[in-house]
Design a protein around this motif. Structure first.
Motif, PDB file in Angstrom:
ATOM      1  N   ARG A  81       0.836  -1.206   0.000  1.00 22.53           N
ATOM      2  CA  ARG A  81       0.000   0.000   0.000  1.00 22.53           C
ATOM      3  C   ARG A  81       0.872   1.259   0.000  1.00 22.53           C
ATOM      4  N   ALA A  82       2.116   1.141  -0.448  1.00 23.16           N
ATOM      5  CA  ALA A  82       3.002   2.300  -0.468  1.00 23.16           C
ATOM      6  C   ALA A  82       2.443   3.407  -1.359  1.00 23.16           C
ATOM      7  N   ASN A  83       1.724   3.019  -2.419  1.00 18.28           N
ATOM      8  CA  ASN A  83       1.150   4.033  -3.303  1.00 18.28           C
ATOM      9  C   ASN A  83       0.078   4.847  -2.585  1.00 18.28           C
ATOM     10  N   ARG A  88      -1.467  10.021  -0.051  1.00 14.62           N
ATOM     11  CA  ARG A  88      -1.823  10.818   1.122  1.00 14.62           C
ATOM     12  C   ARG A  88      -0.849  11.973   1.328  1.00 14.62           C
ATOM     13  N   LEU A  89       0.415  11.761   0.971  1.00  9.57           N
ATOM     14  CA  LEU A  89       1.406  12.830   1.117  1.00  9.57           C
ATOM     15  C   LEU A  89       1.120  14.000   0.176  1.00  9.57           C
ATOM     16  N   THR A  90       0.382  13.732  -0.897  1.00  6.34           N
ATOM     17  CA  THR A  90       0.008  14.811  -1.817  1.00  6.34           C
ATOM     18  C   THR A  90      -1.324  15.448  -1.441  1.00  6.34           C
ATOM     19  N   GLY A  91      -1.931  14.962  -0.353  1.00  7.20           N
ATOM     20  CA  GLY A  91      -3.149  15.583   0.146  1.00  7.20           C
ATOM     21  C   GLY A  91      -4.426  14.821  -0.076  1.00  7.20           C
ATOM     22  N   VAL A  92      -4.357  13.626  -0.674  1.00  7.05           N
ATOM     23  CA  VAL A  92      -5.569  12.833  -0.885  1.00  7.05           C
ATOM     24  C   VAL A  92      -5.967  12.201   0.456  1.00  7.05           C
ATOM     25  N   PRO A  93      -7.175  12.422   0.945  1.00  5.98           N
ATOM     26  CA  PRO A  93      -7.567  11.881   2.245  1.00  5.98           C
ATOM     27  C   PRO A  93      -7.797  10.369   2.211  1.00  5.98           C
ATOM     28  N   TYR A  94      -7.696   9.759   3.397  1.00  4.78           N
ATOM     29  CA  TYR A  94      -7.865   8.312   3.563  1.00  4.78           C
ATOM     30  C   TYR A  94      -9.196   7.839   2.990  1.00  4.78           C
ATOM     31  N   THR A  95     -10.278   8.599   3.276  1.00  3.59           N
ATOM     32  CA  THR A  95     -11.602   8.181   2.805  1.00  3.59           C
ATOM     33  C   THR A  95     -11.692   8.202   1.282  1.00  3.59           C
ATOM     34  N   GLU A  96     -11.033   9.153   0.630  1.00  5.68           N
ATOM     35  CA  GLU A  96     -11.056   9.227  -0.826  1.00  5.68           C
ATOM     36  C   GLU A  96     -10.271   8.074  -1.446  1.00  5.68           C
ATOM     37  N   ILE A  97      -9.142   7.738  -0.836  1.00  5.71           N
ATOM     38  CA  ILE A  97      -8.353   6.597  -1.319  1.00  5.71           C
ATOM     39  C   ILE A  97      -9.185   5.317  -1.251  1.00  5.71           C
ATOM     40  N   ALA A  98      -9.928   5.157  -0.159  1.00  4.52           N
ATOM     41  CA  ALA A  98     -10.778   3.979  -0.005  1.00  4.52           C
ATOM     42  C   ALA A  98     -11.854   3.938  -1.085  1.00  4.52           C
ATOM     43  N   LYS A  99     -12.458   5.096  -1.397  1.00  2.00           N
ATOM     44  CA  LYS A  99     -13.499   5.146  -2.416  1.00  2.00           C
ATOM     45  C   LYS A  99     -12.954   4.808  -3.802  1.00  2.00           C
ATOM     46  N   ARG A 100     -11.679   5.070  -4.036  1.00  5.47           N
ATOM     47  CA  ARG A 100     -11.057   4.796  -5.335  1.00  5.47           C
ATOM     48  C   ARG A 100     -10.703   3.314  -5.513  1.00  5.47           C
ATOM     49  N   GLY A 101     -10.872   2.523  -4.461  1.00  7.35           N
ATOM     50  CA  GLY A 101     -10.496   1.118  -4.545  1.00  7.35           C
ATOM     51  C   GLY A 101      -9.156   0.818  -3.926  1.00  7.35           C
ATOM     52  N   GLY A 102      -8.536   1.845  -3.340  1.00  8.98           N
ATOM     53  CA  GLY A 102      -7.300   1.628  -2.599  1.00  8.98           C
ATOM     54  C   GLY A 102      -7.625   1.229  -1.173  1.00  8.98           C
ATOM     55  N   GLY A 103      -6.722   1.505  -0.271  1.00 11.65           N
ATOM     56  CA  GLY A 103      -6.979   1.197   1.123  1.00 11.65           C
ATOM     57  C   GLY A 103      -7.137  -0.289   1.357  1.00 11.65           C
ATOM     58  N   ILE A 104      -8.073  -0.625   2.228  1.00  8.08           N
ATOM     59  CA  ILE A 104      -8.264  -2.011   2.636  1.00  8.08           C
ATOM     60  C   ILE A 104      -8.544  -2.922   1.442  1.00  8.08           C
ATOM     61  N   LEU A 105      -9.356  -2.459   0.493  1.00  5.71           N
ATOM     62  CA  LEU A 105      -9.723  -3.329  -0.629  1.00  5.71           C
ATOM     63  C   LEU A 105      -8.537  -3.656  -1.526  1.00  5.71           C
ATOM     64  N   SER A 106      -7.531  -2.803  -1.546  1.00  8.26           N
ATOM     65  CA  SER A 106      -6.309  -3.115  -2.269  1.00  8.26           C
ATOM     66  C   SER A 106      -5.615  -4.315  -1.639  1.00  8.26           C
ATOM     67  N   SER A 107      -5.556  -4.326  -0.321  1.00  5.01           N
ATOM     68  CA  SER A 107      -4.963  -5.465   0.381  1.00  5.01           C
ATOM     69  C   SER A 107      -5.822  -6.714   0.233  1.00  5.01           C
ATOM     70  N   VAL A 108      -7.131  -6.535   0.139  1.00 11.37           N
ATOM     71  CA  VAL A 108      -8.029  -7.679  -0.045  1.00 11.37           C
ATOM     72  C   VAL A 108      -7.716  -8.382  -1.362  1.00 11.37           C
ATOM     73  N   ARG A 109      -7.556  -7.628  -2.418  1.00 12.67           N
ATOM     74  CA  ARG A 109      -7.282  -8.246  -3.722  1.00 12.67           C
ATOM     75  C   ARG A 109      -5.985  -9.064  -3.675  1.00 12.67           C
ATOM     76  N   ALA A 110      -4.959  -8.501  -3.095  1.00 15.69           N
ATOM     77  CA  ALA A 110      -3.667  -9.194  -3.049  1.00 15.69           C
ATOM     78  C   ALA A 110      -3.709 -10.399  -2.120  1.00 15.69           C
ATOM     79  N   THR A 111      -4.395 -10.274  -1.006  1.00 14.05           N
ATOM     80  CA  THR A 111      -4.445 -11.366  -0.035  1.00 14.05           C
ATOM     81  C   THR A 111      -5.285 -12.523  -0.561  1.00 14.05           C
ATOM     82  N   ARG A 112      -6.371 -12.225  -1.244  1.00 12.99           N
ATOM     83  CA  ARG A 112      -7.175 -13.287  -1.849  1.00 12.99           C
ATOM     84  C   ARG A 112      -6.354 -14.082  -2.864  1.00 12.99           C
ATOM     85  N   ALA A 113      -5.473 -13.393  -3.582  1.00 16.27           N
ATOM     86  CA  ALA A 113      -4.691 -14.053  -4.634  1.00 16.27           C
ATOM     87  C   ALA A 113      -3.534 -14.877  -4.077  1.00 16.27           C
ATOM     88  N   ALA A 114      -3.164 -14.639  -2.827  1.00 20.11           N
ATOM     89  CA  ALA A 114      -2.014 -15.323  -2.233  1.00 20.11           C
ATOM     90  C   ALA A 114      -2.422 -16.667  -1.647  1.00 20.11           C
TER      91      ALA A 114
END
Length: 407
Positions: A81-83, A88-114
């Motif tokens: 989730r380094a991206n 976030r360092l450029t000002g994108v809030p946590y909630t917006e990242i989650a809405k874009r499919g990042g955040g927890i759901l990004s880890s979900v995709r990778a963990t399901r595939a492992a």
């Protein structure tokens, strides 16, 4: 004295509430161990110490603490989730990242595939890092699978990792971490799946001892969490909650009503929530790593918790996106610098109070007769150094189940 081994000339930081000295200090005392249990805590002039003929370790005046418990981790995951952090360092809030499919759901995709083997291999270095700092008991949550098969896969991996490293495991089902994509717009249906299938399956296989929820505006409502808690308790599992991290949903009061072990994060906890925790005896778990990494401004009400007598634990919240720190000592340091805890409170937060947050207060967390013989010998001049001096670990000996383990 019926004991196998004796540690003498120790400055015992017992954290025993019956000892009025700071840190529960027993200066120069001895610790006797029989098997995997503390058999006696003795003053230096005790006849049993002078007469003992078994194995003796001279601590040379070093400080001894109970083994540490990290009572909140998401240690099993795949992907990066380094991206998200960069965004976030450029000002994108946590909630917006989650809405874009990042955040927890990004880890979900990778963990399901492992595979389970891949998850174990990825997690081992994380848990070994915690153990090297003195963690002898760790909580590991699921929550990046969000299907019955993948949640159970994570819990099985947690059991394997803990067994390989040799630490006590407290496993938690966190299926209510996020609404998975296939249930978008149907959160209630997903909650029904958690209650009817995931919780019974985890309980039947004895893969979890507690159920957690993310009670938040971007996750699950108090009503949905209440349904999950009712199912957990019906299957003999304890409850806990990620609550009041981003908004005040009164999740702490809900957990307290269910007699929960802990409530975690708590940045937006209000006076009613503090009172509910004090009345229920529920532990407040502070997670300063996420506060720091998300650059939050709203601090948990530490002074109100302190004044109300609510036990405060400290944990890493080790996870790939919002607290990627495999260091409980860093978490303690942050709790002091960012939240105003004193070093004694931080150390109590990873020993006695963390054990209570994991339902293990009767077996872990203090140096008392009958407790498990997990303890740490520290080569420092003052206990506060354990919390404030980072970069090197002044751990001279790590004892787990009465046996000295490698550092």
């Amino acid at each position: 004295m019926d004991a196998d081994a004796l540690w003498v000339n120790a400055r015992l930081l017992t954290f025993d509430p019956a000892v009025s000295a700071p840190y529960g200090l027993r200066d120069g005392w001895a610790l006797a161990v029989r098997g995997n249990t503390i058999a006696a805590v003795l003053p230096p002039d005790a006849p049993e110490v002078r007469a003992f003929t078994g194995r003796v370790t001279d601590c040379g005046g070093k400080w001894v603490t109970p083994g540490f418990s990290d009572c909140h981790t998401h240690l099993i995951w795949a992907g990066s989730r380094a991206n998200d952090w960069q965004d976030r360092l450029t000002g994108v809030p946590y909630t917006e990242i989650a809405k874009r499919g990042g955040g927890i759901l990004s880890s979900v995709r990778a963990t399901r595939a492992a595979t389970a083997d891949e998850l174990v291999a990825l997690a081992l270095p994380r848990l070994r890092a915690l153990a090297a700092e003195g963690v002898t008991c760790v909580e590991i949550k699921s929550g990046y699978g969000l299907t019955t098969a993948d949640e159970l896969k994570m819990l099985r991996a947690a059991k394997r990792v803990a067994g390989e490293v040799g630490v006590e495991l407290s496993a938690t089902l966190l299926a209510a971490h996020a609404v998975p994509p296939e249930f978008a717009g149907r959160a209630d249906d997903y909650v029904s799946l958690i209650c009817s299938e995931m919780i019974p399956a985890a309980a039947q296989e004895n893969l979890a001892e507690a159920v957690d929820v993310f009670c938040e505006s971007i996750a699950f409502s108090p009503a949905q969490c209440d349904r999950i808690f009712a199912s957990a308790k019906a299957h003999g599992l304890a409850v806990k909650g990620h609550v009041e991290q981003l908004t005040n949903q009164h999740g702490a009061e809900l957990v307290a009503r269910h007699g929960g072990w802990s409530v975690d994060h708590l940045e937006y906890l209000d006076a009613a929530g503090v009172e509910a925790l004090a009345n229920a005896g529920t532990v407040a778990v502070l997670l300063p790593g996420a506060f720091y990494f998300l650059r939050e401004k709203q601090q948990p009400p530490v002074e109100a918790l302190r004044n109300a007598g609510v036990p405060m634990a400290v944990a890493t919240d080790l996870n790939p996106g919002t607290s990627p720190f495999a260091s409980l000592r860093i978490a303690m340091n942050m709790a002091c610098v960012l939240y105003g805890l004193l070093p004694e409170e931080a150390l109590e937060g990873v020993t006695r109070n963390a054990a209570k947050a994991l339902g293990r207060g009767d077996r872990f967390g203090t140096l008392e007769v009958g407790k498990r013989a997990d303890f740490l010998v520290w080569d420092v001049l003052h206990p506060a150094e354990i919390v404030c001096h980072l970069g090197v670990t002044p751990l001279a000996e790590r004892v787990v189940l009465g046996c000295s383990r490698g550092l």
